[in-house]
Design an enzyme around this catalytic site. Structure first.
Site, mmCIF file in Angstrom:
data_model
loop_
_atom_site.group_PDB
_atom_site.id
_atom_site.type_symbol
_atom_site.label_atom_id
_atom_site.label_comp_id
_atom_site.label_asym_id
_atom_site.label_seq_id
_atom_site.Cartn_x
_atom_site.Cartn_y
_atom_site.Cartn_z
ATOM 1 N N LYS A 23 46.329 25.261 -1.327
ATOM 2 C CA LYS A 23 47.417 25.007 -0.556
ATOM 3 C C LYS A 23 48.391 23.773 -1.310
ATOM 4 C CE LYS A 23 47.655 22.110 3.093
ATOM 5 N NZ LYS A 23 47.381 21.225 4.249
ATOM 6 N N ASP B 195 49.350 27.112 4.754
ATOM 7 C CA ASP B 195 48.674 26.101 5.602
ATOM 8 C C ASP B 195 48.430 26.875 6.932
ATOM 9 O OD1 ASP B 195 50.791 26.134 6.973
ATOM 10 O OD2 ASP B 195 50.808 24.037 7.150
#
Ligand code: SF4
Length: 218
Positions: free
Chosen positions: A118, A137
């Site tokens: 991420k 996310d």
């Protein structure tokens, strides 16, 4: 996606996007901002980055700071002790292995402490202008599943599925749109479906409780 782009425009941008805007996409500050932003409210991340970068704007100065100084500068971001250690260790690796530069490949970014896919994707998009990455996310994962774009169990699966489901021109902006939407409208609990620009096209998969209509519209 166009509706979403227009609807998120007036809602402001998440903390790391703001850092990228104000630093002209300095990969180092984007990287540190990304590390600090995890599980932390945007305004807390913003304030912490402002304090930290005022003292240590680049890797060379940051590497000389003691961990307890970094802790004090970034407090009260969540897990500030862990994050201070990660920032310090990342600086050491950047200096020792990469000549003080933030690497621009996924494999190399994943060598840095505290950096998973991420944050690495976010650094590639915001720090290096990559158009070939999607940063997933918890908001992107949740909303993509509610919308039926993907059927996945983890953010990692969602990232790979989104490369198939979404046109490439939207990839670098997807995180910005869905994080903003997830914070303000498509919240984890009590999504505001009645106020959502996607309500007519969204199957609302897995949505059990929705925010009640405002009194005036009942
Ligand atoms: S309609 Fe509801 S579930 Fe669908 S994107 Fe909007 S807020 Fe989320």
């Amino acid at each position: 996606m166009t509706r979403l782009a227009e609807a998120t425009l007036p809602l402001g941008v998440p903390a790391v996007e703001r850092i990228a805007e104000t630093t002209e996409s300095d990969p180092f500050q984007v990287l540190v901002g990304t590390l600090l932003s995890a599980r932390t409210q945007d305004r807390t991340t913003d304030a912490a980055c402002e304090r930290l970068f005022a003292v240590a704007p680049d890797v060379h100065v940051m590497a000389r700071l003691r961990v307890d100084r970094i802790e004090r500068l970034i407090y009260p971001v969540s897990f500030y002790r862990h994050k201070a250690r990660h920032v310090k260790a990342a600086c050491r690796i950047l200096l020792e292995r990469f000549g003080g530069r933030v690497p621009s490949s996924m494999d190399e970014l994943l060598l840095l402490p505290g950096v998973g896919r991420k944050p690495a994707n976010l650094v590639l998009i915001l720090g290096f202008g990559s158009k070939a990455n999607i940063c997933v996310d918890t908001h992107v994962h949740r909303i993509s599943n509610r919308l039926g774009w993907v059927t996945t169990r983890t953010p990692e699966e969602t990232e790979q599925a989104l490369y198939q489901a979404i046109e490439p021109r939207w990839w670098p902006r997807l995180n910005l749109y869905l994080v903003t939407w997830g914070q303000k409208v498509c919240r984890p609990i009590g999504p505001r479906c009645s106020q959502c620009v996607l309500a007519t096209v969204c199957p609302k998969i897995g949505v059990r409780s929705r925010a009640p209509l405002p009194a005036a519209s009942r």
